[in-house]
Design a protein around this motif. Structure first.
Motif, PDB file in Angstrom:
ATOM      1  N   LEU A 191      13.439   5.127  -8.159  1.00  0.00           N
ATOM      2  CA  LEU A 191      13.139   5.152  -6.762  1.00  0.00           C
ATOM      3  C   LEU A 191      12.981   3.533  -6.245  1.00  0.00           C
ATOM      4  O   LEU A 191      12.829   3.271  -5.090  1.00  0.00           O
ATOM      5  CB  LEU A 191      11.781   5.811  -6.482  1.00  0.00           C
ATOM      6  CG  LEU A 191      11.967   7.346  -6.796  1.00  0.00           C
ATOM      7  CD1 LEU A 191      10.494   7.997  -6.578  1.00  0.00           C
ATOM      8  CD2 LEU A 191      12.528   7.835  -5.495  1.00  0.00           C
ATOM      9  N   GLY A 192      13.070   2.609  -7.133  1.00  0.00           N
ATOM     10  CA  GLY A 192      12.471   1.393  -6.669  1.00  0.00           C
ATOM     11  C   GLY A 192      11.380   0.924  -6.616  1.00  0.00           C
ATOM     12  O   GLY A 192      11.043  -0.051  -5.669  1.00  0.00           O
ATOM     13  N   ILE A 193      10.624   1.657  -7.243  1.00  0.00           N
ATOM     14  CA  ILE A 193       8.911   1.296  -6.750  1.00  0.00           C
ATOM     15  C   ILE A 193       8.313   1.093  -8.008  1.00  0.00           C
ATOM     16  O   ILE A 193       6.999   1.147  -8.023  1.00  0.00           O
ATOM     17  CB  ILE A 193       8.334   2.520  -5.987  1.00  0.00           C
ATOM     18  CG1 ILE A 193       8.451   3.900  -6.874  1.00  0.00           C
ATOM     19  CG2 ILE A 193       8.857   2.573  -4.560  1.00  0.00           C
ATOM     20  CD1 ILE A 193       7.821   4.686  -6.078  1.00  0.00           C
ATOM     21  N   ALA A 194       8.871   0.562  -9.102  1.00  0.00           N
ATOM     22  CA  ALA A 194       8.302   0.438 -10.434  1.00  0.00           C
ATOM     23  C   ALA A 194       7.266  -0.827 -10.083  1.00  0.00           C
ATOM     24  O   ALA A 194       7.430  -1.967  -9.412  1.00  0.00           O
ATOM     25  CB  ALA A 194       9.577   0.103 -11.380  1.00  0.00           C
ATOM     26  N   LYS A 250       1.400   6.541  -7.281  1.00  0.00           N
ATOM     27  CA  LYS A 250       0.374   7.440  -7.581  1.00  0.00           C
ATOM     28  C   LYS A 250       0.981   8.862  -7.657  1.00  0.00           C
ATOM     29  O   LYS A 250       0.559   9.716  -8.323  1.00  0.00           O
ATOM     30  CB  LYS A 250      -0.861   7.401  -6.830  1.00  0.00           C
ATOM     31  CG  LYS A 250      -1.721   6.292  -7.206  1.00  0.00           C
ATOM     32  CD  LYS A 250      -2.831   6.033  -6.014  1.00  0.00           C
ATOM     33  CE  LYS A 250      -3.518   4.756  -6.292  1.00  0.00           C
ATOM     34  NZ  LYS A 250      -4.789   4.653  -5.239  1.00  0.00           N
ATOM     35  N   VAL A 251       1.945   9.193  -6.419  1.00  0.00           N
ATOM     36  CA  VAL A 251       2.274  10.608  -6.585  1.00  0.00           C
ATOM     37  C   VAL A 251       3.131  10.916  -7.514  1.00  0.00           C
ATOM     38  O   VAL A 251       3.210  12.058  -8.199  1.00  0.00           O
ATOM     39  CB  VAL A 251       3.024  10.760  -5.181  1.00  0.00           C
ATOM     40  CG1 VAL A 251       3.716  12.133  -4.943  1.00  0.00           C
ATOM     41  CG2 VAL A 251       2.012  10.558  -3.938  1.00  0.00           C
ATOM     42  N   VAL A 252       4.034   9.834  -7.938  1.00  0.00           N
ATOM     43  CA  VAL A 252       5.032  10.056  -8.877  1.00  0.00           C
ATOM     44  C   VAL A 252       4.256  10.304 -10.330  1.00  0.00           C
ATOM     45  O   VAL A 252       4.541  11.140 -11.001  1.00  0.00           O
ATOM     46  CB  VAL A 252       6.041   8.855  -9.026  1.00  0.00           C
ATOM     47  CG1 VAL A 252       7.063   8.876 -10.266  1.00  0.00           C
ATOM     48  CG2 VAL A 252       7.070   8.806  -7.761  1.00  0.00           C
ATOM     49  N   GLU A 300       0.837  -1.224  -0.155  1.00  0.00           N
ATOM     50  CA  GLU A 300      -0.175  -0.096  -0.042  1.00  0.00           C
ATOM     51  C   GLU A 300       1.001   1.473  -0.034  1.00  0.00           C
ATOM     52  O   GLU A 300       0.352   2.216  -0.591  1.00  0.00           O
ATOM     53  CB  GLU A 300      -0.940   0.148   1.252  1.00  0.00           C
ATOM     54  CG  GLU A 300      -0.262  -0.074   2.393  1.00  0.00           C
ATOM     55  CD  GLU A 300      -1.293  -0.216   3.587  1.00  0.00           C
ATOM     56  OE1 GLU A 300      -1.067   0.263   4.700  1.00  0.00           O
ATOM     57  OE2 GLU A 300      -2.150  -1.041   3.586  1.00  0.00           O
ATOM     58  N   THR A 301       2.093   1.217   0.521  1.00  0.00           N
ATOM     59  CA  THR A 301       2.948   2.322   0.658  1.00  0.00           C
ATOM     60  C   THR A 301       3.544   2.588  -0.574  1.00  0.00           C
ATOM     61  O   THR A 301       3.499   3.768  -1.057  1.00  0.00           O
ATOM     62  CB  THR A 301       3.963   2.091   1.956  1.00  0.00           C
ATOM     63  OG1 THR A 301       3.437   1.993   2.780  1.00  0.00           O
ATOM     64  CG2 THR A 301       4.976   3.285   1.712  1.00  0.00           C
ATOM     65  N   ALA A 302       3.833   1.631  -1.446  1.00  0.00           N
ATOM     66  CA  ALA A 302       4.588   1.601  -2.799  1.00  0.00           C
ATOM     67  C   ALA A 302       3.490   2.061  -3.736  1.00  0.00           C
ATOM     68  O   ALA A 302       3.656   2.842  -4.649  1.00  0.00           O
ATOM     69  CB  ALA A 302       5.197   0.146  -3.141  1.00  0.00           C
ATOM     70  N   ARG A 303       2.319   1.641  -3.610  1.00  0.00           N
ATOM     71  CA  ARG A 303       1.201   2.065  -4.478  1.00  0.00           C
ATOM     72  C   ARG A 303       0.665   3.614  -4.347  1.00  0.00           C
ATOM     73  O   ARG A 303       0.857   4.303  -5.289  1.00  0.00           O
ATOM     74  CB  ARG A 303       0.134   1.300  -4.134  1.00  0.00           C
ATOM     75  CG  ARG A 303      -1.218   1.451  -5.319  1.00  0.00           C
ATOM     76  CD  ARG A 303      -0.731   1.010  -6.573  1.00  0.00           C
ATOM     77  NE  ARG A 303      -1.790   1.218  -7.388  1.00  0.00           N
ATOM     78  CZ  ARG A 303      -1.763   1.522  -8.749  1.00  0.00           C
ATOM     79  NH1 ARG A 303      -0.483   1.850  -9.195  1.00  0.00           N
ATOM     80  NH2 ARG A 303      -2.738   2.133  -9.526  1.00  0.00           N
TER      81      ARG A 303
END
Length: 55
Positions: A46-49, A27-29, A20-23
């Motif tokens: 950022l390592g959140i792909a 969304k912000v990016v 949920e934090t990564a998602r």
């Protein structure tokens, strides 16, 4: 080479983000990226792909 400080964190000490934090970060990016290519690049940096789907 940059000098190490007391605030440096070893890769072994990092924990993966909760889904949920990564998602939320994705969304912000996406909201601030100027186009899809920039969004993909920033998410990757950022390592959140998002993970690729295996259909």
């Amino acid at each position: 080479m940059a000098a190490k400080s007391a605030n440096d964190i070893a890769d072994d000490d990092l924990e993966p983000l909760a889904d949920e934090t990564a998602r939320a970060a994705q969304k912000v990016v996406a909201a601030y990226a100027t186009d899809a290519d920039e969004c993909r690049m920033l998410l990757s940096m950022l390592g959140i792909a998002p993970s690729t789907r295996a259909d």
